[in-house]
Design a protein around this motif. Structure first.
Motif, PDB file in Angstrom:
ATOM      1  N   GLU A  42      -4.040  12.643   7.437  1.00 34.66           N
ATOM      2  CA  GLU A  42      -4.723  12.791   6.186  1.00 34.66           C
ATOM      3  C   GLU A  42      -4.580  11.342   5.656  1.00 34.66           C
ATOM      4  O   GLU A  42      -5.443  10.971   4.576  1.00 34.66           O
ATOM      5  N   HIS A  43      -4.027  10.527   6.078  1.00 36.80           N
ATOM      6  CA  HIS A  43      -3.925   8.987   5.729  1.00 36.80           C
ATOM      7  C   HIS A  43      -4.365   7.926   6.865  1.00 36.80           C
ATOM      8  O   HIS A  43      -3.717   7.096   7.155  1.00 36.80           O
ATOM      9  N   GLN A  44      -5.426   8.113   7.484  1.00 32.91           N
ATOM     10  CA  GLN A  44      -5.985   7.368   8.428  1.00 32.91           C
ATOM     11  C   GLN A  44      -6.514   5.985   8.059  1.00 32.91           C
ATOM     12  O   GLN A  44      -6.324   4.919   8.765  1.00 32.91           O
ATOM     13  N   THR A  45      -6.730   5.787   6.709  1.00 24.79           N
ATOM     14  CA  THR A  45      -7.012   4.563   6.444  1.00 24.79           C
ATOM     15  C   THR A  45      -5.877   3.744   6.185  1.00 24.79           C
ATOM     16  O   THR A  45      -5.710   2.434   6.532  1.00 24.79           O
ATOM     17  N   TRP A  46      -4.612   4.631   5.867  1.00 17.70           N
ATOM     18  CA  TRP A  46      -3.420   3.707   5.726  1.00 17.70           C
ATOM     19  C   TRP A  46      -2.922   3.007   7.137  1.00 17.70           C
ATOM     20  O   TRP A  46      -2.631   2.118   7.414  1.00 17.70           O
ATOM     21  N   SER A  64       0.579   4.372  -5.496  1.00 19.82           N
ATOM     22  CA  SER A  64       0.553   5.375  -6.551  1.00 19.82           C
ATOM     23  C   SER A  64       1.227   5.004  -7.614  1.00 19.82           C
ATOM     24  O   SER A  64       1.098   5.496  -8.741  1.00 19.82           O
ATOM     25  N   GLN A  97       0.673  -1.355  -0.069  1.00 20.21           N
ATOM     26  CA  GLN A  97       0.107   0.129   0.075  1.00 20.21           C
ATOM     27  C   GLN A  97       0.706   1.236   0.014  1.00 20.21           C
ATOM     28  O   GLN A  97       0.558   2.231  -0.616  1.00 20.21           O
ATOM     29  N   ASN A  98       2.103   1.154   0.537  1.00 18.25           N
ATOM     30  CA  ASN A  98       3.144   2.151   0.407  1.00 18.25           C
ATOM     31  C   ASN A  98       3.115   2.830  -0.769  1.00 18.25           C
ATOM     32  O   ASN A  98       3.634   4.094  -1.164  1.00 18.25           O
ATOM     33  N   PRO A 149       6.442  10.147   6.423  1.00 16.32           N
ATOM     34  CA  PRO A 149       5.311   9.097   5.880  1.00 16.32           C
ATOM     35  C   PRO A 149       5.893   7.623   5.916  1.00 16.32           C
ATOM     36  O   PRO A 149       6.703   7.143   5.531  1.00 16.32           O
ATOM     37  N   TRP A 184       0.646  14.293   7.535  1.00 15.74           N
ATOM     38  CA  TRP A 184       0.374  13.129   6.636  1.00 15.74           C
ATOM     39  C   TRP A 184      -0.366  11.983   7.298  1.00 15.74           C
ATOM     40  O   TRP A 184      -1.258  11.491   6.752  1.00 15.74           O
ATOM     41  N   TYR A 185      -0.181  11.696   8.434  1.00 13.44           N
ATOM     42  CA  TYR A 185      -0.663  10.964   9.242  1.00 13.44           C
ATOM     43  C   TYR A 185      -2.123  11.288   9.465  1.00 13.44           C
ATOM     44  O   TYR A 185      -3.090  10.159   9.578  1.00 13.44           O
TER      45      TYR A 185
END
Length: 351
Positions: free
Chosen positions: A325-329, A44, A40-41, A191, A322-323
């Motif tokens: 904005e990326h709670q799903t991750w 993109s 997942q990292n 990140p 970053w964390y």
């Protein structure tokens, strides 16, 4: 093209993403996908032909040799490692196998590949081994920072395994002529860092209203390096470093752990108001906990012209954002295994 080991992990994924953001040179990404390696990292890059992902173990010498033969990379950037001190205390075997045996087998495959290259390609080939400042041991408060000639004095199974791998890389240069480069970096943050390390653990726990566990008195001092600065340093060493040399990479940001946690609480309070400071909880110190690490990064600046761009203040703000904005991750990496580890490790450690 280049071969990156451990390219789905924290530093590795940042390196791959930054590399392909700045270059069209393809990457072969070899990663075992342990708990800390996460595709997942690299979401993109899905469908990007410049990124060739291979799931595999660096200890699998035949697989590595086949990859080298098939893709003919001009360089290997060796990032694959077990890297969490606490895990090494509870289970050192994985650290010995991955960091020592794995590096040995990778070196053997690289040596045989390199020796069979035509002369001009042989001259240009590089093996960049990414290591840690923890191999140097612990510093007292007023001692000079670690330089590249500082004596190795590792104090944990993790740092001992990394010190061993460094020495193997050094030996392969001096014995066989393999054009190696070694970097020893300070504590990375940024990140995609798995939330077992200090900074992401504090961010994730604070947002969930869970305790923020601080070892001992919280006065352990580390030099903090924003991961994207580390990636730029690795690119610089790869292109301009002298084979056989070691380069220390630091952020010039020495801070005690308790100050790091307090800063995180203050910044989070501005973004998601709550009383995070009340979550700070002191727990029993871990065995053999080093008091201070500090990197003297003057050599890489003097000889290669590199220095960090981010201060700790700018880097930690970017990291927290970053964390957020990326709670799903964050939710996806907090698997049952991760939760079990945290509960087991901190159970009975309140103090």
């Amino acid at each position: 093209m280049i071969l990156v080991t451990g390219g789905a992990g924290f530093i590795g994924a940042n390196f791959v993403l930054d590399w392909l953001a700045q270059s069209d040179e393809p990457i072969i990404n070899l990663d075992k996908l342990t708990y800390a390696g996460n595709l997942q990292n690299l979401a993109s890059l899905e469908g990007d032909p410049r990124h060739i992902f291979i799931q595999g173990d660096i200890k699998d010498r035949e697989k590595v040799a086949a990859l080298l033969s098939q893709y003919q990379p001009r360089a290997i950037i060796h990032l694959a490692a077990e890297s969490h001190v606490d895990r090494s205390i509870h289970g050192p075997e994985d650290f010995i196998q991955t960091n020592i045996v794995g590096t040995f087998r990778l070196l053997e495959a690289a040596r045989q590949y390199w020796q069979n290259l035509e002369e001009r390609t042989r001259q240009a080939f590089r093996f960049l081994h990414v290591s840690t400042d923890e191999v140097y041991g612990s510093l007292c408060k007023d001692a000079p920072a670690f330089t590249e000639t500082h004596c190795y004095q590792p104090n944990s199974p993790y740092s001992a395994s990394k010190a061993s791998s460094d020495q193997l890389v050094r030996a392969y240069h001096h014995t066989y002529g393999l054009p190696t480069l070694i970097t020893n970096c300070s504590n990375n943050y940024g990140p995609f860092q798995f939330p077992e390390k200090l900074i992401p653990l504090m961010i994730v726990n604070a947002l969930a209203g869970r305790p923020l566990p601080i070892y001992g008195d919280g006065q352990q001092i580390r030099d903090w390096l924003y991961v994207k600065d580390h990636c730029s340093a690795l690119r610089c060493v790869l292109e301009h470093g002298k084979p056989g040399e070691t380069y220390n990479i630091g952020g010039w940001n020495e801070k005690p752990n308790i100050e790091i946690v307090q800063t995180i609480c203050e910044l989070l309070n501005a973004l998601r108001p709550a009383d995070y400071h009340k979550l700070i909880t002191y727990v029993a110190d871990r065995p053999g906990h080093d008091r201070r690490y500090a990197i003297d990064a003057r050599k890489i600046e003097r000889e290669l012209g590199w220095k960090p761009v981010e201060t700790f203040e700018t880097g930690i703000r970017k990291t927290i954002q970053w964390y957020l904005e990326h709670q799903t991750w964050v939710a996806s990496v907090q698997s049952g295994e991760y939760q079990k580890w945290i509960e087991t490790h901190y159970q009975g450690h309140a103090g």
